[in-house]
Design a protein around this motif. Structure first.
Motif, PDB file in Angstrom:
ATOM      1  N   ASN A 100      22.755 132.007  34.731  1.00 32.28           N
ATOM      2  CA  ASN A 100      22.668 130.986  35.786  1.00 32.28           C
ATOM      3  C   ASN A 100      21.779 131.413  36.948  1.00 32.28           C
ATOM      4  O   ASN A 100      21.628 130.671  37.918  1.00 32.28           O
ATOM      5  N   LEU A 101      21.241 132.641  36.879  1.00 29.79           N
ATOM      6  CA  LEU A 101      20.502 133.158  38.030  1.00 29.79           C
ATOM      7  C   LEU A 101      19.021 132.813  37.926  1.00 29.79           C
ATOM      8  O   LEU A 101      18.420 132.930  36.862  1.00 29.79           O
ATOM      9  N   GLY A 102      18.459 132.378  39.031  1.00 32.59           N
ATOM     10  CA  GLY A 102      17.038 132.077  39.060  1.00 32.59           C
ATOM     11  C   GLY A 102      16.408 132.709  40.286  1.00 32.59           C
ATOM     12  O   GLY A 102      17.003 133.590  40.916  1.00 32.59           O
ATOM     13  N   LEU A 103      15.198 132.246  40.627  1.00 32.88           N
ATOM     14  CA  LEU A 103      14.529 132.793  41.813  1.00 32.88           C
ATOM     15  C   LEU A 103      15.401 132.634  43.040  1.00 32.88           C
ATOM     16  O   LEU A 103      15.509 133.522  43.884  1.00 32.88           O
ATOM     17  N   ARG A 104      16.038 131.446  43.144  1.00 32.96           N
ATOM     18  CA  ARG A 104      17.022 131.232  44.217  1.00 32.96           C
ATOM     19  C   ARG A 104      18.408 131.232  43.605  1.00 32.96           C
ATOM     20  O   ARG A 104      18.624 130.659  42.544  1.00 32.96           O
TER      21      ARG A 104
END
Lengths: 252, 365
Positions: A100-104
């Motif tokens: 679920n982790l992205g740049l933000r």
């Protein structure tokens, strides 16, 4: 409704580590894996998590578990707590939801991770580096990470090995609550038979990669099974609260 | 099994979605802001050094001349325009891009090999590039229509060949880091020997050209080659974007990264290929520039930690700052001439690294 293991075998080259194992682990219960060193406990957990090549089939709630399901629904915590990394405690917990982790960071993710750290009283350590905290604290951080994944099946390799007595009790109590409240299937490899007897709902005993026994505590923790699994003579009794207690007497 | 059932009812760790807690969020945000502020400060330092680099050189130009040449060409004289735009700007941009490429490639190498001593050159890429360049210079072969590309292309091809060799060998053993390092060191020695052989066979004037290439120099920068390095850097950066958290996870070790869903082998292969491309493109045009790829990642890690979303841009900035600073110094030390930048990078980077090591309390690897 359970996590079902059917005819599972694991081999490294020509050496069989786990042989044709069948078992089922009910939802909402703790299943303790016991056996001497090298019995195949860690290998079994890794295979169930999809981290070792295996033969056989896995089912969850009656449906076959694909490798993708394994990645999404099964969380595994390795035994080793010696990770030498300068990642912070909060970053390690966040990594539990890697997919679920992205740049933000998604909204609320950092706060959810901080709340998860509360579970074992680790909030104050959130910005400490992993290599600055004790082995026991690291074990709690990795446990928090595994829980943060919100898995349907949670596999823990000796989750209390580095903990003091108070934290061993705290962790096992929390695991029981999680299992019963969320219906999580929990499998944990343990060496402390009395602690396992106090908290696990059922046992599976391994020796040389084969299942010696599985089922209720009283069915597995018998003098005969302990001799076969560990090569020890032991007295098995019950305390006043009806908990099974194992008193090892001698190696045979 | 009974004792635990009566335990109290602390919240379930599996159900962590609670109402946002402003105080906790503020703590996290302050850390994130601090890292962003450091990135902004590094970017400002780089911008200043780039201007200083364009200012510095045998032709005495003032700040006004340089700024006019860069931003208001209509108000600059022809000579200033040529010096600023055609000579110094490509060199400054090349220093920046090579620094960024080597800084980022260094982080990737240290991450996928789990080794603080790894750099883009650990696996023999630079030695291979050096051999490729030396071979092209020795043979005197020249590409039809694109003679300026002959030596860089030869260096690039040898670099990619070295990468293919290390990959082929490591792949047999599942791309394990220790096998990659061993294969890389073997490749390094093989190409170093080949490079020495070429130097031994070369005539004195050819040998001089080879040695000058090996020192690393920005004098080869031009508007022909700067865009190539820029495009490779941009494309490889885009390719890394989806893997930032996976790379962060790799710092927990292979077993733990795999346990949280990272396909470690696949990630390692992909990053290896990207490092080969980044290094080959950077080295091909300026020669072998050591130290930047080793130290820029460590300096960046000390400033912003391990989160690759911030670490990679910071390593790029630190690499570029080291290169731009070295470029300025190389021109100041020898007025009227230019010391090859490859000689200066370590001289400027080491004191800064020592300062950070002595100042910091934390371990950074």
């Amino acid at each position: 409704m359970s996590f079902q293991i059917q005819d599972l075998s694991v081999s490294y080259g020509k050496t069989a580590i786990i042989r044709a194992l069948d078992d089922h682990w009910p939802k909402g219960q703790l299943t303790a894996l016991i056996g001497c060193n090298g019995a195949g406990k860690s290998t079994l957990l890794r295979a169930l998590a999809g981290l070792s090549p295996m033969q056989g089939r896995l089912f969850f709630s009656g449906r076959p578990l694909s490798p993708e399901d394994q990645r999404r629904q099964v969380a595994y915590m390795p035994q080793d707590t010696s990770a030498q990394s300068s990642l912070t405690v909060l970053e390690v917990v966040l990594l539990g939801r890697l997919g679920n982790l992205g740049l933000r960071l998604p909204s609320g993710m950092a706060d959810a991770a901080m709340t998860a750290l509360d579970t074992f009283g680790l909030t104050q350590l959130h910005d400490r580096q992993l290599d600055e905290i004790s082995g026991g604290q690291r074990q709690l951080v990795f446990l928090t990470q595994a829980l943060f994944r919100r898995p349907k099946v949670l596999l823990l390799d000796e989750p209390t090995a580095a903990l003091d007595l108070r934290h061993q009790l705290l962790v096992l109590e929390r695991l029981r609550q999680i299992a019963s409240q969320n219906g999580t299937v929990i499998g944990l490899a343990m060496h402390d038979l009395n602690m396992a007897a106090q908290y696990a709902d059922r046992f599976i005993g391994l020796s040389g990669g084969e299942k010696i026994a599985s089922g209720a505590t009283t069915d597995v923790l018998t003098s005969d099974n302990l001799r076969r699994m560990y090569g020890i003579e032991a007295r098995v009794t019950r305390d006043t609260a009806d908990n099974v207690q194992v008193l090892p007497l001698r190696a045979v | 099994m009974t004792a635990s059932r009566e335990a109290g009812s602390p919240q379930s760790p599996g159900a962590v979605q609670t109402a946002p807690d402003g105080a906790r969020l503020a703590v996290y945000c302050s850390g994130a802001l601090r890292r962003l502020a450091r990135l902004a400060a590094a970017a400002a330092v780089l911008a200043a050094l780039m201007v200083a680099d364009i200012l510095t050189g045998p032709a005495m130009l003032g700040l006004g001349d340089v700024l006019r040449g860069l931003f208001v060409p209509a108000h600059a004289d022809n000579m200033t325009l040529i010096i600023v735009r055609d000579i110094r700007l490509p060199s400054t941009l090349m220093a920046t891009l090579v620094g960024m490429s080597l800084g980022v490639a260094g982080v990737h190498m240290q991450t996928i090999l789990g080794n603080p001593l790894a750099s883009p050159y650990t696996l023999g890429f630079s030695a291979a590039a050096g051999f490729g360049a030396a071979l092209a210079i020795l043979t005197g072969f020249s590409l039809p229509f694109l003679p300026w590309l002959t030596v860089p292309l030869s260096a690039f091809v040898m670099c990619v060949l070295a990468a293919a060799l290390v990959f082929a060998f490591s792949n047999i053993r599942g791309m394990r880091p220790e096998i990659m390092v061993l294969a890389g060191i073997a490749t390094l020695f093989m190409f170093q020997s080949a490079q020495s052989l070429v130097q031994y066979l070369a005539a004195p004037e050819v040998l001089q050209a080879i040695v000058f290439w090996l020192f690393g120099s920005l004098l080869k920068a031009s508007w022909n080659n700067v865009p190539i390095v820029a495009v490779v850097f941009a494309l490889t950066s885009l390719a890394v974007l989806p893997h930032l958290w996976q790379l962060t996870a790799l710092r927990l070790g292979d077993a733990r990264a795999a346990a949280i869903g990272v396909d470690v082998r696949r990630l390692r292969v992909k990053m290896f290929a990207l490092v080969a491309l980044l290094t080959a493109a950077a080295v091909a045009f300026v020669g072998t520039i050591g130290f930047v790829g080793l130290v820029a990642p460590h300096i960046a890690r000390m400033l912003v930690g391990e989160d690759q979303r911030v670490l990679l841009p910071m390593a790029a900035l630190m690499g570029a700052i080291t290169m731009a600073g070295s470029s300025v110094l190389s021109k100041l030390v020898s007025p009227g001439g230019v010391i090859p930048i490859g000689i200066v990078t370590a001289l400027i980077g080491v004191p800064f690294l020592f300062f950070l090591i002595l100042r910091g309390q934390r371990r950074h690897w």
